[in-house]
Design a protein around this motif. Sequence first.
Motif, short mmCIF file in Angstrom:
data_model
loop_
_atom_site.label_atom_id
_atom_site.label_comp_id
_atom_site.label_asym_id
_atom_site.label_seq_id
_atom_site.Cartn_x
_atom_site.Cartn_y
_atom_site.Cartn_z
N LEU B 128 20.20 73.58 8.82
CA LEU B 128 21.44 74.24 9.26
C LEU B 128 21.66 75.54 8.51
CD1 LEU B 128 23.92 71.24 9.58
CD2 LEU B 128 23.33 72.85 11.38
N GLN B 141 27.14 71.08 13.60
CA GLN B 141 27.88 70.35 12.56
C GLN B 141 28.93 69.43 13.18
OE1 GLN B 141 28.52 74.09 10.12
NE2 GLN B 141 28.88 72.52 8.60
N TYR B 145 28.98 65.29 12.85
CA TYR B 145 29.99 64.57 12.07
C TYR B 145 30.61 63.43 12.86
CZ TYR B 145 30.11 68.72 9.00
OH TYR B 145 29.79 69.74 8.16
N THR B 207 25.70 65.96 5.23
CA THR B 207 25.31 67.34 4.94
C THR B 207 26.43 68.15 4.30
OG1 THR B 207 25.99 68.07 7.12
CG2 THR B 207 23.67 67.46 6.86
#
Lengths: 306, 330
Positions: B128, B141, B145, B207
């Motif tokens: 990323l 992202q 999540y 992350t």
Amino acid sequence: MVTLGALKRPTRRKRGIRPTRGYRAFQVVNAIILTGVVVVTLYPFLNIVARSLSDQASIISGEVNLLPKGFNLTSYEHVMSDPMFWRNYRNTVYYTFVATCVALILTTTYAYVLSKKHLKGRTFLVAVAVFTMFFNGGLIPNYVLVTSLGLKNSVWAIALPNAISVFNLLVMKAFFESLPVELEEAGAVDGLSTYGILLRIVLPLSKAIVATMVLFYAVSFWNSWFAAFLYMDKQELFPVTVYLRNLIAGSTGAEFAGAIAETDEAQVGATIKAVTIVLTTLPILTVYPFIQRYFVSGIMLGAVKG
Amino acid sequence: MSTPKILDPPPTTLAEPPPPPPVTRKVRKGRQSWRRAIRRDWQLYSLAILPLLFFVIFRYLPMLGNVIAFRRFRPGGSIFGERWVGLRYVRMFLSDPTFWDVFTNTLILGGLTLLVCFPLPIVLALLLNEVRTRYLKRFVQSVSYLPHFLSIVIIAGMLMQMLSIDGVVNQIVNALGGEPTAFLQKPEWFRTIYVSSEAWQTVGWGTILYLAALTTIDNDLYEAARIDGAGRWRQTWHVTLPGIRPTMMTLLILNIGTFMAVGFEKILLIYNPLTYSTADVISTYVFRVGIVSGNLSYAAAIGLFEALIGLTLVLSANFISRRTVGTSLW
């Protein structure tokens, strides 16, 4: 489309050098991998939605993948006409509300106390909390305790044993510590008590962190099932997560058999389960885009200290 | 405000070696400053009462409640049991073959989870970090999540649907010419299912901390590395990875600490008697022995054993990490 987006932008900005051929190739591979991550993450959701909208026969013959086959809404009607489903949904809302309020009060007061660096015994008070992160009583003593306190079948069995999450506590403490001391000192000079300072000066400055805490706790209580599963004996007290658990574990699936008489009982399960999963996921999915960034910033704040 | 601070230093500085006044005087002074602290800060202390009650009742009392591992417990009686039976329950589980089966399963599942779910977020964060298109990065992202926000019951439900005979996975198996399998009924598949679903759930959320650590790495370091002739790979190896090493170590220690408590709730939801041989772990065994069968003392003994191993693991991981790379949780 996604891949093209990654390619078009010049990549030299950050590290200030023209991209080599190898790096361009890497960017392509990278975009493919990340697209793969997105697909893999979303696939189960799309599949479950497709299943919930399909008819039994198509599901049983294994034809339903990303698009519904034999589109119909009868399963939605069946689940939504079950009064127990709505009752359990209401329970979830109620439990979440009560537990979040309790958690918020206890966490805020303790975090505020812990943020006062001059306080004598502060290290001990912090240690009391942090130690429980690494060692806890375990399932059986907790069960014995909650049972013998007579909390079974009440909202308190869910709210009290999990009233303070030490991680959340440390996040809030870190935030309070970052507030300028001068404002509180000014409040003290103006004759405010500690309670007054907390209520009139600190909390109004901490709206962001309080909102974050509400979300942290609310989502975790909304999603929790085990405490209710352990301490609730009656079906009308279950939260919706336990309703879903019993459905996928097969213990309440039978009652739908009568509803769709012509299909056999095992078959009924498939769409009903998919529909219930979709209906319980929906609220979280709806608020997710709006709450996500609060979670991320909260985690960051906790990481500074925790 | 500043005078009292000088008079009674905060506890952190108390640890420093004090000047050599006679012991008795020190004690008296300590008591005096406690009195002073309470007089000055009683309102703050009063705010701590309810939370402290919570910790005492719902955290420390159950810790003491573990004495029922060494005492006979009667339902409805004292939560601390009736009379001492010594190490009877400990001897019992040590000679219980099922205990050793679930112990092995716990180690294997915990080990596999650590092996797969610890490095994956690092890899994803590095990937990323190389994305230069803002909105693409943010989109990936946000999507990754998402599983973190779902109830474990929903995840178990989706797993069951996808792995059923008519589910997506079997459609793929069919298309490749294989025999459809009821995966959740096959002990040999359980570990794969558990670890991959665990990865699906945790990789994206994991992350966050790495991405935050990555932004703190000084750009001058990359500059210097480039001047020394380092390519992208060597920059990643010599600058990026050392830059996020403290984060990696902290998360590794925390992961090792939860090693023994492998996803209890998820296993409880997706295992069944057919897969006990690979799926049953210490915590689920404790649940069945204690809550389902009502052998609370016996289950408490096993649970205490598990908790002690967990504590030992986290302490030793922290110790080793502090000695070797200087990262510590406290």
